[in-house]
Enzyme design. Structure first.
Site, PDB file in Angstrom:
ATOM      1  N   GLY B 126      41.931  41.111 -10.380  1.00  0.00           N
ATOM      2  CA  GLY B 126      42.064  42.370 -11.121  1.00  0.00           C
ATOM      3  C   GLY B 126      41.025  42.475 -12.217  1.00  0.00           C
ATOM      4  CE1 TYR B 127      38.584  38.574 -13.667  1.00  0.00           C
ATOM      5  CE2 TYR B 127      36.199  38.701 -13.792  1.00  0.00           C
ATOM      6  CZ  TYR B 127      37.374  37.995 -13.987  1.00  0.00           C
ATOM      7  OH  TYR B 127      37.312  36.736 -14.499  1.00  0.00           O
ATOM      8  CB  SER B 128      36.358  46.566 -10.657  1.00  0.00           C
ATOM      9  OG  SER B 128      35.288  45.707 -10.449  1.00  0.00           O
ATOM     10  CD  GLU B 243      32.846  37.108  -8.031  1.00  0.00           C
ATOM     11  OE1 GLU B 243      33.057  37.313  -9.232  1.00  0.00           O
ATOM     12  OE2 GLU B 243      32.950  37.983  -7.158  1.00  0.00           O
ATOM     13  CG  ASN B 380      22.305  41.977  -5.708  1.00  0.00           C
ATOM     14  OD1 ASN B 380      23.423  41.501  -5.948  1.00  0.00           O
ATOM     15  ND2 ASN B 380      21.668  41.748  -4.567  1.00  0.00           N
ATOM     16  CD  GLU B 381      21.150  47.623  -8.725  1.00  0.00           C
ATOM     17  OE1 GLU B 381      22.246  47.036  -8.560  1.00  0.00           O
ATOM     18  OE2 GLU B 381      20.634  48.351  -7.859  1.00  0.00           O
TER      19      GLU B 381
END
Lengths: 378, 394
Positions: B126-128, B243, B380-381
């Site tokens: 539950g991050y984003s 991760e 990736n940015e």
């Protein structure tokens, strides 16, 4: 030199755009492409009423006497709306083949029916092991009395589940991959001996793998000269390539526009993400790809009438440009959207899938790079 | 310095290989390659590894880790990829568990670690949130203290396989009045708690891989807080480093290139196998060379880790290059199958034979699905920003 549309062409462009805005919203596309039968005959008839289906056909056969520019106009609009109806197989391929190589009887029989929306075609040319070579045919047609007898298999025939007539390429003489010995047939889709396996495609279309087992086709259904039809098929597919370039262009423009719009409104780190230079440059590159694709679409459209070598070079060049642009624009659009760009809910992913699949159609980037290079060295 | 495997290491490889041959149910081989698979598909393999004691090579031995050397872990990953076993999903074993054994208290370790190891608890992340993607610290899900509980309200999104999950680890905002990074707390929440609703998100290839998770007055016991209140960002970053280091997927990419070669060998271009055409052979070679470079970069990282250096910001290289290579392979696979990229694999039932060659099935779906790789786990940015700032000092 003049790149502007005529008054009639402007009218066509506006009416198609208006019609699709009213009748072909994204949720309609999704509903139709997922339901049965996977297209709308009512819309097809309305295309006919708008003059879209006969736009490129001669006036004496119920058409409006236009040409490749009209196809480009229609297809770019179709690309923006993700139209699923089989315009290319019916109008560009069948209409094109009959118009340029058909007998008078064939023209009278088929062209008015295409213009009126009463005939729907599918183009059965690819084979399971033929990849992109149009003459790599194991489907055979053998003359028997007043008929040809077809045997073989065709792969990924787009629109076949709802076509009433198939355009089928088959080998009448010669060896697999010979340039000579290829013939083209008009085949009743309900003829005895035809069996289909129907399926949805990744980009919301319907297609079939088709088996022909002793299918009898009357000799009067051969289009053009028997054994010598490869140049005809090449011309028809180059015209289809130009049409799909226009379609991909419309779809790419949509992706580029919605991405810029999203970047202006989506905020992270206290600013719209469009303010970040790394994304700005990527969107500028997307824009350049789209503009270069627009140029190449115009180029190939205007060169379709030239002699074969030049036409082929133009078609291959455009297909390479479109294939590369579609990959960059599609991947970038999803990346800049982030997670939401991965969802089925947003139209973006469906645009991405459509332009991606177009690369495989009638030969991908590598195939057309090779064809272009071989034409250059000739 | 030495690149060869010792006789002991070769013996270990043989042991892993024969273990997999004996314990991997045949129907699970390559099962997850084409699509998501079921919960049971993952768990069946998880339990086999558990019985053997091999679920968590990355854990310290005292909690149930294997005590393997870096080389053994490398060999184990290679063999699993080679045999196309289902993956051990990272959310429990590689993400929350290291946070729990590093920052959790004894009771939490005792309660959660054995159940992660056995596969009894399925975890999700539950991050984003809708407004907190790349800018993770901007998260808004609120937790307010009420006696021995936190009352949690808000929403998480992109929650992978939440529909299977028993537990979710969440970053929540406990102090809205300070800098975003300073008011975050790390909570472990039972998915069966009243007030939790899971809603599917269907992704590009038509599968339910991610979800939205809604929290409406969910009561979470204070004992489910890891570490200190408002110190969650520290744990979150620690987890993200873990991760990233697992994210390179070198062994699986090697296998994917092998499969790509098989597909391209079966596909004919004017009578020549596609893999033997200059153009395509070079593209595959290029992907393989990139992968070799990544493999050695990862081995260098693992070797440093073995010497006691925890993964640092340079692990972002592994995430960026790893996902770029994974995506490139899916792109080449899509290209290789030609027209048979078109059929939608989901249209065919389990027991139905597919249209076209067997190995073309799912090529397009996997290509579309893997676009996620350059977005998830910190886009990736963002990874490039991390290297610019934390490694190059820009």
């Amino acid at each position: 030199m003049d790149f502007s549309f005529s008054e009639e062409q402007e009218l066509l462009r506006n009416s198609v755009a208006r019609f699709l805005a009213d009748n072909y919203a994204f949720d309609v596309f999704r509903k139709v492409s997922r339901g049965e039968p996977g297209w709308r005959r009512t819309i097809w008839k309305q295309f006919a009423e708008l003059g879209l289906l006969g736009a490129t056909l001669p006036e004496e056969y119920g058409g409006l006497g236009g040409g490749a520019v009209e196809t480009m106009i229609a297809m770019e609009a179709f690309g923006r709306a993700l139209v699923v109806e089989p315009y290319v197989p019916t109008v560009v391929i069948a209409g094109g083949l009959v118009r340029t190589a058909g007998t008078e009887a064939q023209k009278q029989e088929w062209l008015p029916r295409i213009a009126s929306g009463d005939s729907v075609f599918a183009f059965a040319f690819a084979e399971p092991r033929g990849r992109y070579n149009l003459s790599d045919l194991t489907t055979t047609a053998k003359k028997r009395g007043t008929d040809y007898v077809l045997n073989g298999q065709k792969a990924v025939v787009i629109g076949a589940p709802f076509a009433d007539t198939l355009i089928v390429t088959a080998r009448t003489t010669g060896e697999r991959r010979d340039a000579g010995g290829v013939s083209v047939f008009l085949v009743d889709a309900r003829a005895n001996g035809i069996s289909r396996r129907d399926y949805p495609t990744m980009d919301g279309l319907r297609a079939s793998d088709i088996t022909f087992e002793n299918v009898e086709v009357p000799v009067e259904n051969v289009i053009g000269a028997p054994d010598e039809a490869l140049p005809l098929v090449e011309r028809a597919t180059d015209e289809a390539i130009a049409a799909h370039c226009a379609e991909a262009l419309g779809t790419m423009r949509m992706m580029q526009e919605v991405t810029v719009e999203y970047a202006k409104t989506r905020k992270q780190f206290g600013a719209p993400i469009g303010k970040f230079q790394v994304l700005q440059h990527r969107m500028v590159d997307m824009f350049m790809h789209v503009e270069q694709s627009a140029s190449m679409t115009l180029m190939v459209t205007l060169k379709l009438g030239e002699r074969a070598e030049r036409r082929k070079k133009a078609a291959s060049a455009a297909k390479v440009q479109i294939g590369n642009a579609a990959r960059f624009v599609g991947q970038s659009a999803v990346q800049i959207h982030g997670g939401i760009g991965m969802t089925d809910e947003l139209a973006l992913g469906h645009y991405f899938k459509r332009v991606t699949m177009i690369d495989a159609l009638y030969g991908n980037v590598d195939h057309h790079l090779a064809r272009y290079a071989s034409l250059r060295s000739q | 310095m030495d690149l060869t495997f010792s006789p002991e290491e070769e013996a270990f490889r043989a042991e892993v290989r024969s273990f997999i041959a004996e314990s991997l149910p045949p129907h699970l081989k390559g099962r997850i390659r084409r699509d998501l698979g079921t919960k049971e598909d993952y768990l069946a393999w998880h339990r086999e590894l558990y019985k053997k004691g091999w679920v968590a090579p990355n854990w310290p031995k005292e909690y149930g880790g294997t005590g393997w050397t870096v080389t053994q872990r490398y060999i184990f990953n290679e063999e699993c990829a080679r045999a196309e076993t289902p993956p051990i999903l990272p959310f429990g074993v590689s993400m929350v568990a290291p946070v729990i054994y590093t920052f959790g208290n004894e009771e939490q370790k005792k309660k959660f670690l054995p159940r992660i190891l056995s596969g009894e608890d399925w975890w999700c992340q539950g991050y984003s949130e809708p407004g907190a993607g790349s800018d993770l610290a901007n998260l808004k899900m609120r937790a307010v203290r009420d006696g021995n509980h936190y009352i949690v309200n808000g929403q998480k999104t992109w929650t992978t396989l939440a529909q299977f999950a028993d537990w979710i680890f969440c970053l929540v905002r406990t102090d809205p009045g300070v800098k975003p990074q300073e008011g975050i707390t790390f909570l472990l929440i039972d998915m069966k708690s009243p007030g939790i609703t899971v809603k599917p998100i269907i992704v590009l290839d038509g599968v339910r891989e991610v979800n939205e998770v809604f929290f409406d007055d969910v009561r979470v016991p204070v004992e489910n807080r890891v570490g200190e209140e408002n110190q969650g960002w520290t744990y979150a970053k620690f987890l993200l480093l873990h991760e990233r280091s697992g994210i390179a997927g070198v062994a699986r990419s090697k296998k994917a290139i092998e499969r790509l070669r098989e597909i391209a060998a079966a596909e004919q271009v004017d009578g020549t196998p596609l893999i033997e055409t200059d153009e395509f052979a070079r593209k595959v070679a290029e992907a393989e060379i990139e992968l070799t470079a990544l493999e050695f970069t990862e081995l260098r990282t693992l070797a440093a880790e073995a010497k006691g250096r925890p993964p640092g910001p340079e692990s972002s290289i592994l995430k960026i290059k790893g996902t770029e290579i994974q995506q490139r392979i899916t792109e080449l696979t899509l290209e290789a199958v030609g027209y048979y990229a078109y059929p939608d694999a989901h249209a065919f039932g389990e027991n139905e034979y597919p249209v076209g060659p067997e190995n073309a099935v799912g090529a397009a779906g996997v290509y579309f699905n893997m676009r996620k790789a350059s977005i998830y786990g910190g886009s990736n940015e963002i990874q490039r920003n991390i290297i610019a700032k934390a490694v190059l000092g820009l």
